[in-house]
Design a protein around this motif. Structure first.
Motif, short mmCIF file in Angstrom:
data_model
loop_
_atom_site.label_atom_id
_atom_site.label_comp_id
_atom_site.label_asym_id
_atom_site.label_seq_id
_atom_site.Cartn_x
_atom_site.Cartn_y
_atom_site.Cartn_z
N UNK A 14 0.79 -1.24 0.00
CA UNK A 14 0.00 0.00 0.00
C UNK A 14 0.82 1.28 0.00
N UNK A 15 2.10 1.19 -0.37
CA UNK A 15 2.89 2.43 -0.43
C UNK A 15 2.44 3.31 -1.60
N UNK A 48 6.13 9.44 -7.57
CA UNK A 48 6.52 9.14 -6.20
C UNK A 48 6.13 7.69 -5.85
N UNK A 50 5.89 5.22 -7.92
CA UNK A 50 6.84 4.34 -8.61
C UNK A 50 8.12 4.24 -7.79
N UNK A 51 8.62 5.39 -7.35
CA UNK A 51 9.87 5.42 -6.58
C UNK A 51 9.75 4.69 -5.26
N UNK A 52 8.61 4.86 -4.59
CA UNK A 52 8.49 4.34 -3.24
C UNK A 52 7.96 2.90 -3.17
N UNK A 53 7.59 2.32 -4.30
CA UNK A 53 7.15 0.93 -4.25
C UNK A 53 8.31 0.07 -3.78
N UNK A 54 8.17 -0.58 -2.64
CA UNK A 54 9.31 -1.33 -2.10
C UNK A 54 9.71 -2.51 -2.97
N UNK A 55 8.78 -2.97 -3.80
CA UNK A 55 9.06 -4.15 -4.62
C UNK A 55 9.35 -3.77 -6.07
N UNK A 56 9.41 -2.50 -6.38
CA UNK A 56 9.63 -2.04 -7.76
C UNK A 56 8.63 -2.68 -8.73
#
Lengths: 63, 428
Positions: A14-15, A48, A50-56
């Motif tokens: 949910x990021x 943002x 895209x950048x903050x998705x922990x799993x890319x």
């Protein structure tokens, strides 16, 4: 811009929702798009996410 | 070393220079807290900084958020296995020879193996899964707070912030209640073995080894039990899990459980303690939360950013590469300083302001990429419940004595925080 979510990578953290709630939602532990073509005003938020998705798991492609 | 804490307000700030800067001595963290002035200096002058320290191997200190993200997102170029974090020996302690049987666990595994192990539990830690624990976390938190009724002073760490996460992870693992105090002690010894208060053996390494052995013995029995009689707790899931069609090797299984015990515990404890300390130091922010409980989610993100309980993990380059123009050779390691990323002027407006309404708040307190904190959603839930309940019931709180910090440059810990408080009863 086209947003793609790789559901094999997504863990449902949910990021993306935190970064751009207008565009993303999570159902059944997987991210989904609420709108396919976000207006320009939301592009910074999407980037943002895209950048903050922990799993890319999210990518942006020029149409 | 000169202290510049509230306890020693007369001390002058030291002149910082690259020749004398210290960002890894555990004693520095114990005496002064996080070296934010040093990190800010490095972000400005030397964001990729080569550190040589007499009690650890050389490494490159990475202090900018963008660089930490770039490195974390390339888990095949940058491995966890060779060097998990920058661990600093105690003065006089000799480096141990490499272990004959190095333990592999979620933190020091690399792709593709890491993904196979992580996937076994990732569905148990999604926001949806942990939300189901909310009534239980609320019950535990209420119980912990109720124990403080009728008094006006307590040690916030041992009596509140440590108790909730131990209880939650113990519940998830299926550890029965009488054993919870043991879990608490093991965590202290494994994370804080370098601190005299928690040391049991001759030195930190021995303290760590002894605690680890006890955790392994404890869970060996529990694993046997769960294989005979499977339940739905996490210990049972792992005990009966298959990796590539075979049961998980015993040492990997026990190490997995050890990591869950330790990681599910210490970090949330320190975020909770540091969060309340931030509220005490910024009473307007606590008032803001009390007036508008809807701010709890952004408050939790700000507490995570502000406290950044994990100080650093390391990565080792598999090939020659470049970070921010600095050449780094294969085999060299970098150290990712998360609290520095969370004060990065290029990412945050007024990074040194504690603002519970901060939005966006793209902090790296839980890391990012392959090793992104598996328990982040659980930690968020715990912090949400704890601070929601505190905002409801804690009428006032102030420090009642000096805080004491953990002697560690790996996890930023507060061991004790005496507070004077006024607490109202639970309302249903």
């Amino acid at each position: 811009m086209k947003i793609e979510i790789d559901l094999k990578l997504c863990e449902g953290n949910e990021r993306c929702v935190a970064a751009a709630p207008e565009v993303f939602e999570v159902r059944d532990d997987q991210a989904h798009l609420r709108i396919e073509n976000p207006p320009d005003s939301l592009i910074e938020k999407v980037k943002l996410a895209v950048r903050m998705c922990p799993r890319q798991a999210i990518s942006l492609r020029e149409k | 070393m000169e202290a510049r804490t509230a306890a020693n307000p007369g001390a002058k700030p030291r002149e910082l220079s690259l020749d004398t800067i210290d960002i890894v001595s555990p004693e520095h963290y114990e005496q002064n807290g996080y070296p934010h002035a040093e990190w800010a200096y490095l972000r400005k002058h030397k964001p990729v900084f080569h550190v040589e320290h007499p009690r650890t191997d050389p490494f490159w200190a990475i202090t900018k958020a963008a660089d930490i993200m770039e490195i974390s997102k390339q888990p095949r170029l940058w491995l966890n296995g060779p060097r998990l974090a920058v661990f600093v020996l105690a003065p006089g302690e000799e480096a141990l020879p490499p272990e004959a049987l190095p333990l592999k666990h979620l933190l020091n595994m690399d792709p593709p193996e890491h993904g196979e192990y992580r996937r076994l539990l990732s569905t148990y830690f999604t926001p949806r899964s942990v939300r189901a624990l909310e009534p239980e976390v609320t019950r535990i938190t209420t119980e912990v707070l109720n124990d403080l009724m009728g008094r006006t002073e307590c040690d916030f760490v041992t009596e509140i912030s440590a108790r909730v996460p131990v209880a939650v992870i113990a519940e998830m693992l299926g550890v029965p209640r009488p054993d919870w105090p043991r879990m608490f002690r093991w965590t202290n010894e494994i994370i804080g073995g370098g601190d005299p208060e928690f040391q049991r053996g001759e030195n930190p390494t021995e303290t760590f080894a002894q605690a680890r052995m006890e955790v392994f013995e404890y869970f060996t029995n529990m694993v046997e039990e769960r294989r005979k009689h499977p339940t739905n707790d996490v210990t049972s899931i792992l005990a009966n899990a298959k990796i590539n069609g075979a049961p998980m090797p015993t040492l990997e299984l026990l190490s997995y459980l050890l990591v869950l015990v330790v990681a599910g515990n210490e970090t949330t404890r320190n975020a909770t303690t540091g969060g309340l300390l931030a509220m005490i130091e910024n009473p307007d922010q606590f008032e803001r939360l009390k007036a508008d409980p809807g701010m709890i989610k952004s408050a939790v993100e700000e507490i995570a950013r502000w406290t950044s309980p994990v100080i650093q993990f390391a990565r080792t380059a598999t090939q020659d590469t470049v970070v921010r123009g600095q050449k780094i050779r294969a085999g060299e390691s970098v150290c990712l300083f998360y609290p520095s990323a969370n004060r990065d002027e290029d990412v945050f407006d007024e990074p040194f302001k504690f603002d519970i309404g901060r939005n966006p708040n793209p902090h790296l307190a839980f890391g990012i990429g392959e090793h992104f904190c598996l328990g982040s959603n659980l930690a968020r839930l715990e912090l949400e419940v704890i601070f929601r309940e505190l905002a409801k019931r804690l009428e006032s709180a102030e420090l009642a004595g000096p805080i004491s910090r953990l002697r560690s440059s790996f996890v930023g810990g507060i061991k004790h925080m005496p507070i004077r408080y006024k607490l109202s009863p639970a309302r249903n």
